[in-house]
Design an enzyme around this catalytic site. Structure first.
Site, PDB file in Angstrom:
ATOM      1  N   GLY A   1       0.825  -1.202   0.000  1.00  0.00           N
ATOM      2  CA  GLY A   1       0.000   0.000   0.000  1.00  0.00           C
ATOM      3  C   GLY A   1       0.860   1.254   0.000  1.00  0.00           C
TER       4      GLY A   1
ATOM      5  N   CYS B   1       5.112  -6.417   1.538  1.00  0.00           N
ATOM      6  CA  CYS B   1       5.462  -4.995   1.511  1.00  0.00           C
ATOM      7  C   CYS B   1       4.835  -4.259   2.704  1.00  0.00           C
ATOM      8  CB  CYS B   1       5.061  -4.389   0.170  1.00  0.00           C
ATOM      9  SG  CYS B   1       5.906  -2.809  -0.173  1.00  0.00           S
ATOM     10  N   TYR B   2       3.833  -3.421   2.511  1.00  0.00           N
ATOM     11  CA  TYR B   2       3.157  -2.771   3.637  1.00  0.00           C
ATOM     12  C   TYR B   2       2.632  -3.827   4.611  1.00  0.00           C
ATOM     13  CZ  TYR B   2      -0.274   0.117   6.182  1.00  0.00           C
ATOM     14  OH  TYR B   2      -0.998   0.766   7.155  1.00  0.00           O
TER      15      TYR B   2
ATOM     16  N   HIS C   1       7.405  -8.132  -3.578  1.00  0.00           N
ATOM     17  CA  HIS C   1       6.096  -8.373  -4.208  1.00  0.00           C
ATOM     18  C   HIS C   1       6.160  -9.703  -4.962  1.00  0.00           C
ATOM     19  CE1 HIS C   1       4.092  -4.486  -3.448  1.00  0.00           C
ATOM     20  NE2 HIS C   1       5.310  -3.991  -3.487  1.00  0.00           N
TER      21      HIS C   1
ATOM     22  N   GLU D   1       3.642 -11.160  -6.203  1.00  0.00           N
ATOM     23  CA  GLU D   1       2.542 -11.217  -7.160  1.00  0.00           C
ATOM     24  C   GLU D   1       2.916 -10.755  -8.559  1.00  0.00           C
ATOM     25  OE1 GLU D   1       1.982  -7.295  -4.824  1.00  0.00           O
ATOM     26  OE2 GLU D   1       2.884  -9.262  -4.568  1.00  0.00           O
TER      27      GLU D   1
ATOM     28  N   SER E   1     -13.750   0.819 -28.470  1.00  0.00           N
ATOM     29  CA  SER E   1     -12.574   1.537 -28.978  1.00  0.00           C
ATOM     30  C   SER E   1     -11.903   0.786 -30.122  1.00  0.00           C
ATOM     31  CB  SER E   1     -11.559   1.745 -27.850  1.00  0.00           C
ATOM     32  OG  SER E   1     -10.950   0.519 -27.502  1.00  0.00           O
ATOM     33  N   GLY E   2     -12.076  -0.534 -30.147  1.00  0.00           N
ATOM     34  CA  GLY E   2     -11.344  -1.350 -31.111  1.00  0.00           C
ATOM     35  C   GLY E   2     -10.181  -2.058 -30.462  1.00  0.00           C
ATOM     36  N   GLY E   3      -9.890  -1.705 -29.195  1.00  0.00           N
ATOM     37  CA  GLY E   3      -8.830  -2.366 -28.452  1.00  0.00           C
ATOM     38  C   GLY E   3      -9.277  -3.723 -27.940  1.00  0.00           C
ATOM     39  N   VAL E   4      -8.349  -4.434 -27.332  1.00  0.00           N
ATOM     40  CA  VAL E   4      -8.610  -5.795 -26.861  1.00  0.00           C
ATOM     41  C   VAL E   4      -9.751  -5.829 -25.842  1.00  0.00           C
ATOM     42  CG1 VAL E   4      -7.598  -7.784 -25.681  1.00  0.00           C
ATOM     43  CG2 VAL E   4      -6.193  -6.413 -27.234  1.00  0.00           C
ATOM     44  N   ASP E   5      -9.710  -4.904 -24.885  1.00  0.00           N
ATOM     45  CA  ASP E   5     -10.645  -4.959 -23.760  1.00  0.00           C
ATOM     46  C   ASP E   5     -12.088  -4.768 -24.216  1.00  0.00           C
ATOM     47  OD1 ASP E   5      -8.219  -5.028 -22.433  1.00  0.00           O
ATOM     48  OD2 ASP E   5      -8.258  -2.888 -21.965  1.00  0.00           O
ATOM     49  N   SER E   6     -12.337  -3.704 -24.978  1.00  0.00           N
ATOM     50  CA  SER E   6     -13.716  -3.451 -25.405  1.00  0.00           C
ATOM     51  C   SER E   6     -14.189  -4.518 -26.384  1.00  0.00           C
ATOM     52  CB  SER E   6     -13.844  -2.055 -26.019  1.00  0.00           C
ATOM     53  OG  SER E   6     -13.049  -1.916 -27.174  1.00  0.00           O
ATOM     54  N   THR E   7     -13.270  -5.082 -27.172  1.00  0.00           N
ATOM     55  CA  THR E   7     -13.640  -6.130 -28.116  1.00  0.00           C
ATOM     56  C   THR E   7     -14.091  -7.395 -27.384  1.00  0.00           C
ATOM     57  OG1 THR E   7     -12.123  -5.299 -29.806  1.00  0.00           O
ATOM     58  CG2 THR E   7     -12.811  -7.595 -30.000  1.00  0.00           C
TER      59      THR E   7
ATOM     60  N   LYS F   1      -5.071  -7.870 -18.322  1.00  0.00           N
ATOM     61  CA  LYS F   1      -4.982  -8.005 -19.777  1.00  0.00           C
ATOM     62  C   LYS F   1      -4.789  -9.454 -20.229  1.00  0.00           C
ATOM     63  CE  LYS F   1      -4.651  -4.770 -22.062  1.00  0.00           C
ATOM     64  NZ  LYS F   1      -5.670  -3.904 -22.721  1.00  0.00           N
TER      65      LYS F   1
END
Length: 626
Positions: A53, A80-81, A170, A172, A223-229, A373
């Site tokens: 954090g 970490c924190y 970290h 992760e 948008s045409g990007g990966v996420d919105s597609t 992603k």
């Protein structure tokens, strides 16, 4: 029957959700909770992880923490924190470390650590990823040291009788290669059995869409990007194309011919429930004269809402029967300060005030908001989407607008003072990692252009250090043969300096100008500068595709900066990065011949004065400069 789980307490780390993602990827169901959570939230929990954090555990204002959680008879792992909080809670001293660590470190496991169940099968010397300025300064009663780094003597601690384990690093992030092994060991300590897989995730998302949508239709920003597609494909699968409308807005910030290629890709795949709206004039107007990156992002985000309202009116959609959808991922939320204890790094366009109001009213669906992603790409492939659609480099809604850095040409007293401090810092840093062929030609300077970074979970807005080597014919500069040396220089500079959060190398400079001719110029996000950037960006992406390097890197950003010899001219920064989940990244070491071929083409562009290459990892830098 309730599912067994590991609970991650989110103290505001940029990586808190990534912890949960790692455990889920290994097959262990994991939930995130606030550190102030009631003990009832730990029903069916087998173990607890305390995240990192942005706070210091000794600050007056720290995240609310229910101390009774430590009274539960459950294994606890602090990172970490969380590592520092566990130490402090049991009586150890925590304070500023003598040396902060940002980036790679080597954890050495001692004799006690070799028999620790947390380190079963882990190398005695293992690479870890650090991002901290504070440290544990003493040992609490009942705890023992099981590992340390060169600058962190209490890097790994345990109390076996209480089942308490803590690490300063970290685990992760991908840059701690044996992090998953440590997490798997902790899951074993917890007695967790595998109860989570990809099919479960997909079914969960589809059922959530049906539940959240109810009987309403969905308008999706596309948008045409990966996420919105992928979000589009999920909505179509869950609700059917007749209930979903994709809205692709050409905001004037797209890459060259981007909107046309996006429309073709969707049509080729069989999506026919989308429309394209040219709103470039309104977006250019929205960012006109703006220089602050946060204000630019907010202006772009709010304008998306205005255009959406226009489309709703034009299409005669009954708003009572429609909801809005976005392809928001979890990194967008955490970087926007979207969890209770997190620090705002940069406000993403899908987290501006207008969007937040719609979220509060329950009028937005974000089917991917808990994912990263790589998970989204896996879901896209599972849905049958082509590599052309799911393996594209990320291209967020604001597009190239955030790759055009802006300035009013004025330098404030604060900028002058901090710039001078940055130069003093850089002068004191000895870069002794270069060979005798390079070292005599090494030059160091500071670029008077600020960019956004992230260090210790905090947003930074600082200057980049510039290194350059021997001048060659035609304005080109020598590029050292080993990227490892450049990486080491970048890490050394950013770890040691307060006012520097990036390191770049100069690859070319207009041979007809001198260093002293350069200055910050007045420059805004205009069509002219965007067109300049589009041409440069196309050269780089075409070369990456042709050399089959496009698929080897996560993303390439071409940055236009107003640092030149005249206000009509500009400089370029090349920013290729390798990443798995956006939360951490390495700069990409492109082959020298490919890179110099790019630079040769770029140097022929009109009005360009210099070309740089960004050598910075994340942290301490973000992907883009804004």
């Amino acid at each position: 029957m309730a599912r067994s789980k590991i609970v991650v307490l989110d103290f505001g780390s940029q990586y808190a959700h990534l912890i949960a993602k790692r455990f889920r990827a290994m097959g262990f169901y994991t939930e995130i909770a606030l550190p102030s959570a009631d003990l009832s939230e730990f029903e069916n929990a087998k173990g607890i992880v305390f995240s990192g954090g942005p706070s210091s555990v000794y600050d007056e204002k720290v995240p609310d923490f229910n101390e009774k959680i430590l009274e539960l008879d459950l294994p606890v792992l602090g990172l970490c924190y969380g590592h520092q909080l566990i130490a402090k809670s049991y009586g150890a001293e925590v304070g500023k470390a003598e040396v902060g660590e940002f980036g790679f470190a080597r954890l050495e496991i001692n004799e006690a650590g070799k028999s620790s169940p947390l380190f079963k099968g882990v190398s005695e010397k293992t690479q870890v990823w650090m991002s901290h300025q504070d440290g544990v300064l003493s040992l609490a009663q009942g705890f023992e040291v099981i590992g340390s780094t060169k600058d962190c003597p209490y890097a790994a601690l345990q109390n076996l009788s209480k089942k308490r384990f803590s690490l300063q690093c970290h685990c992760e992030v991908k840059d701690t290669p044996e992090g998953n092994k440590i997490f798997a060991n902790f899951a074993e300590i917890c007695g967790m059995e595998k109860n989570w897989d990809e099919d479960t995730v997909l079914n969960h998302i589809l059922e959530s869409i049906k539940k959240d949508a109810g009987d309403k239709n969905i308008l999706l920003f596309l948008s045409g990007g990966v996420d919105s597609t992928v979000a589009f494909a999920l909505l179509n699968k869950a609700l059917g194309q007749e209930r979903v409308l994709g809205l692709h807005i050409d905001n004037g910030f797209m890459r060259k011919n981007e909107s046309a290629s996006v429309a073709k890709a969707y049509n080729d795949f069989g999506f026919n429930n989308f429309i394209v709206k040219d709103a470039s004039a309104s977006f250019l107007k929205a960012v006109e004269g703006l220089t602050d990156p946060q204000k630019k992002r907010m202006a772009v985000g709010e304008n998306f809402i205005k255009v959406r309202d226009q489309v709703v009116a034009e299409q005669k959609l009954d708003e009572s029967k429609w909801m809005l959808a976005q392809g928001t991922l979890y990194p967008d939320i955490i970087e926007s300060g979207g969890t209770k204890n997190s620090n705002t790094i940069k406000t993403h366009h899908n987290r501006v005030e207008g969007i937040q109001k719609l979220i509060a009213q329950g009028l937005i669906i974000e089917p991917l908001k808990d994912l990263y992603k790589d998970e989204v790409r896996a879901i896209g492939k599972k849905l049958g989407l082509s590599d052309e659609l799911v393996m594209r480099h990320p291209f967020p809604g604001p597009g190239l607008s955030i790759n055009v850095l802006c300035s009013d040409g004025k330098v404030s007293d604060q900028d002058k003072n901090e710039f001078e401090e940055a130069k003093k810092e850089l002068d004191k840093i000895e870069l002794d990692m270069f060979c005798e062929d390079c070292a005599p030609y090494l030059e160091k300077s500071v670029l008077p252009v600020r960019s956004v970074g992230v260090q210790g979970d905090f947003r930074t807005y600082r200057f980049p250090a510039v290194i350059s080597f021997k001048k060659l014919d035609g304005g080109f500069r020598h590029l050292p043969g080993k990227w490892e040396k450049l990486d080491a220089a970048s890490v050394k500079i950013t770890n040691a300096a307060k006012y520097l959060n990036r390191c770049i190398i100069k690859l070319w400079q207009n041979p007809y100008v001198k260093d002293s001719d350069f200055a910050i110029q007045e420059g805004y996000c205009t069509k002219e500068r965007l067109d300049q950037l589009r041409e440069a960006d196309k050269i780089v992406l075409d070369d990456l595709h042709n050399a089959k390097w496009y698929s080897k890197i996560f993303q390439h950003l071409t940055i236009n900066i107003p640092y030149a010899t005249d206000r009509d001219r500009f400089s370029i920064v090349l920013r290729p990065v390798c990443s798995e989940d956006v939360m951490t990244a390495r700069f990409a070491p492109l082959p020298h011949d490919l890179l110099m071929a790019m630079v040769l083409q770029l140097s022929k562009l009109n009005k360009i004065d210099a070309i740089y290459y960004d050598l910075t990892n994340k942290p301490p830098a973000t992907f883009g400069w804004e």
